[in-house]
Design a protein around this motif. Structure first.
Motif, PDB file in Angstrom:
ATOM      1  N   ARG A 231       0.675  -1.418  -0.112  1.00  0.00           N
ATOM      2  CA  ARG A 231       0.041  -0.163  -0.033  1.00  0.00           C
ATOM      3  C   ARG A 231       0.676   1.376  -0.040  1.00  0.00           C
ATOM      4  O   ARG A 231       0.339   2.165  -0.746  1.00  0.00           O
ATOM      5  N   VAL A 232       2.196   1.210   0.562  1.00  0.00           N
ATOM      6  CA  VAL A 232       2.973   2.506   0.983  1.00  0.00           C
ATOM      7  C   VAL A 232       4.204   2.242   0.078  1.00  0.00           C
ATOM      8  O   VAL A 232       4.568   3.038  -0.926  1.00  0.00           O
ATOM      9  N   THR A 233       4.942   1.327   0.598  1.00  0.00           N
ATOM     10  CA  THR A 233       6.444   1.054  -0.003  1.00  0.00           C
ATOM     11  C   THR A 233       6.200   1.081  -1.395  1.00  0.00           C
ATOM     12  O   THR A 233       7.418   1.758  -2.155  1.00  0.00           O
ATOM     13  N   ALA A 234       5.812  -0.006  -1.849  1.00  0.00           N
ATOM     14  CA  ALA A 234       5.849  -0.401  -3.287  1.00  0.00           C
ATOM     15  C   ALA A 234       5.290   0.739  -4.197  1.00  0.00           C
ATOM     16  O   ALA A 234       5.913   1.190  -5.279  1.00  0.00           O
ATOM     17  N   VAL A 235       4.084   1.312  -3.884  1.00  0.00           N
ATOM     18  CA  VAL A 235       3.954   2.376  -4.645  1.00  0.00           C
ATOM     19  C   VAL A 235       4.665   3.629  -4.674  1.00  0.00           C
ATOM     20  O   VAL A 235       4.820   4.144  -5.807  1.00  0.00           O
TER      21      VAL A 235
ATOM     22  N   PRO B 272      -9.802   5.667   4.717  1.00  0.00           N
ATOM     23  CA  PRO B 272      -9.623   6.927   3.613  1.00  0.00           C
ATOM     24  C   PRO B 272      -8.551   6.505   2.548  1.00  0.00           C
ATOM     25  O   PRO B 272      -7.653   5.536   2.880  1.00  0.00           O
ATOM     26  N   SER B 273      -8.382   7.534   1.588  1.00  0.00           N
ATOM     27  CA  SER B 273      -7.331   7.090   0.808  1.00  0.00           C
ATOM     28  C   SER B 273      -5.839   7.528   1.735  1.00  0.00           C
ATOM     29  O   SER B 273      -6.183   8.555   2.234  1.00  0.00           O
ATOM     30  N   PRO B 274      -4.932   7.012   1.162  1.00  0.00           N
ATOM     31  CA  PRO B 274      -3.612   7.097   1.749  1.00  0.00           C
ATOM     32  C   PRO B 274      -2.858   8.476   1.482  1.00  0.00           C
ATOM     33  O   PRO B 274      -3.305   9.114   0.390  1.00  0.00           O
ATOM     34  N   THR B 275      -2.047   9.044   2.392  1.00  0.00           N
ATOM     35  CA  THR B 275      -1.359  10.094   1.944  1.00  0.00           C
ATOM     36  C   THR B 275       0.203   9.840   1.581  1.00  0.00           C
ATOM     37  O   THR B 275       0.689   9.140   2.489  1.00  0.00           O
TER      38      THR B 275
END
Length: 492
Positions: free
Chosen positions: A220-224, A342-345
């Motif tokens: 969700r965070v690192t790869a994106v 919610p959508s991530p920042t």
């Protein structure tokens, strides 16, 4: 030979009344005259309602020049009866290059309801995994609109666009550039940036698969963030809200209540607010029950990809278009479905997250972990005996380090390629493949410590060449520790 002419009398009974041939001679011309009047009255009608029910669509293969002269190929699906001018729509597909087949079912359903539709294959020149430009795609869609406008069976006053998912980034751009676009219909429009939407979609898919813990954060965070930093996420920060503010046409924005990709609640609010900021109150926001992202049927809560449409697909759209001929719609919005998170920042990458540093670390791992057994094999081929005293922990370090590095790369790219729709079996909240990689990562750390201790104990017994080989191997093991922690391999 003698011929006789027999005079026959033909009679027929209708409700007990006998009609002679003489009666038909009087009645038949009047019936034909009445039919002639009826047909002529139909031919002079300027337009047919969108919800007319023709027998079925006809398909016409077409080609047209898009932005920069790129030739695009498509299919126009139209009602069989072409004696009346019909509403028409250019249909824009979602992300990828699935081609016109992605929208064929929807286009046929709309054509059966009296709407001329154009579906076409997206360009491959200038649109791929590493590059895309929504502005260019908008010009392609407008070229398709001009093709429809030139048809005799199309009513220019009821000419619009229909867009799915990523196509809903494109269609508002096209609508803001041309008054020939009279209305806009979207399915699964996204109101946030493609990067944030992708991250949110990963979370939805992984949560549904029963995945929790570090792998969720990794995807969700690192790869994106890493794909953005590496420049392999085109249009990652495209903000659709300012574009929606420029849309002046009536809008029908639709989401499936079981949409697991486009954040229906958040996206609908953002688009609604953007339209109102631009002064557009002629919108209808609709949530369709029991359908998924593309408004198709789902048998798994929106997480499957069945190629089947509801029986009433297109009824609402046709009726909505038909009502435009009488009055513009007033602002209306259905209650939005719940949204779990919610959508991530997504924050910018720190210096140590640089893709170049990540690539350098991977190269060190491959050279060190693969180089150790390769040099050992060369020694044996040359007939050199006497392996270094620390060979056992060093072998374990090389084996586990190489398996973890290669396995991680393969599995990460596989999950990203499937948009997290396929992660494999899950055990204790982790995909089994990820769990195996975590076990290997721990084993690599243990082997690093064992190799370092053994090297220190036997350093006087090592040759210069052995010190160099083991030094590189131990350095790779030490570097592996923060790298594996960053990617979640050492995090529960």
């Amino acid at each position: 030979m003698r011929h006789t002419t027999a005079r026959t009398s033909v009679t027929g009974r209708t409700g007990g009344t006998t009609v002679s041939r003489t009666g038909w001679a009087w009645l038949l011309p009047r019936i034909l005259a009445a039919l002639t009047v009826l047909v002529c009255s139909v031919l002079v009608l300027p337009a047919a309602p969108a919800n007319a029910a023709p027998d079925g669509p006809t398909a016409t293969e077409v080609s047209f020049a898009g932005n920069g002269g790129v030739v695009l190929h498509g299919t126009v699906l139209a009602p069989v009866s072409t004696t009346q001018r019909r509403p028409a729509m250019v249909m824009i597909e979602g992300a990828g290059n699935r081609g016109r087949r992605e929208l064929r079912l929807a286009a046929e359903a709309l054509a059966q309801r009296g709407i001329v539709t154009l579906i076409y294959d997206k360009r491959t020149e200038g649109y791929n995994l590493l590059h895309r430009d929504y502005s260019v795609l908008a010009e392609d869609a407008l070229a398709g609109l001009r093709l429809l406008r030139s048809r005799a069976d199309v009513d220019p006053a009821r000419l619009g666009m229909w867009a799915l998912s990523e196509g809903a980034f494109v269609a508002p751009l096209a609508a803001s550039r041309s008054t020939d676009v009279k209305f806009l219909i979207t399915a699964g429009a996204v109101g946030i940036t493609p990067a944030a939407q992708t991250a949110w979609g990963y979370d939805e898919q992984l949560r549904h698969a029963g995945v929790s813990g570090s792998f969720t954060h990794t995807m969700r965070v690192t790869a994106v963030r890493m794909t953005i930093g590496a420049g392999i996420f085109p249009e990652a920060f495209f903000d659709p809200a300012p574009v929606w503010e420029q849309v002046r046409q009536p809008v029908l924005a639709q989401w499936g209540e079981l949409d697991r990709e486009a954040l229906p609640r958040e996206s609908s609010q953002i688009i609604r607010q953007a339209l109102e900021r631009g002064g557009n109150t002629h919108y209808t926001i609709r949530f369709v029950p029991e359908v998924r992202h593309n408004l198709y049927v789902t048998a798994n809560g929106g997480f499957d990809r069945l190629a089947r449409i509801p029986a009433n697909y297109g009824d609402y759209e046709a009726s909505w278009i038909d009502r435009l001929t009488h009055a513009l719609p007033n602002a209306s919005a259905d209650p939005a479905p719940p949204q779990h998170i919610p959508s991530p920042t997504l924050t910018p990458l720190a210096w140590y997250e640089s893709p170049w540093l990540q690539l350098a670390a991977l190269l060190v791992f491959l050279v060190a972990f693969a180089g150790y057994p390769l040099t050992a094999a060369v020694r044996r081929i040359r007939g050199r005996r006497g392996a270094p005293p620390v060979r056992r922990p060093a072998r374990w370090l090389a084996a586990t380090g190489l398996a973890t590095t290669l396995g991680f790369l393969v599995y990460l790219f596989f999950v990203m390629a499937t948009a997290a729709h396929v992660v494999g079996p899950v055990l204790i909240g982790r995909p089994i493949a990820w769990l195996v990689l975590q076990v290997l990562a721990v084993a690599t750390v243990v082997a690093t410590v064992a190799t370092a201790l053994s090297w220190r104990r036997h350093r006087r017994d090592l040759t210069r060449a052995d010190r160099a080989r083991l030094g590189l191997l131990a350095a790779a093991g030490l570097l592996f520790l923060p790298w594996a922690a960053y990617w979640g391999l050492l995090i529960p």
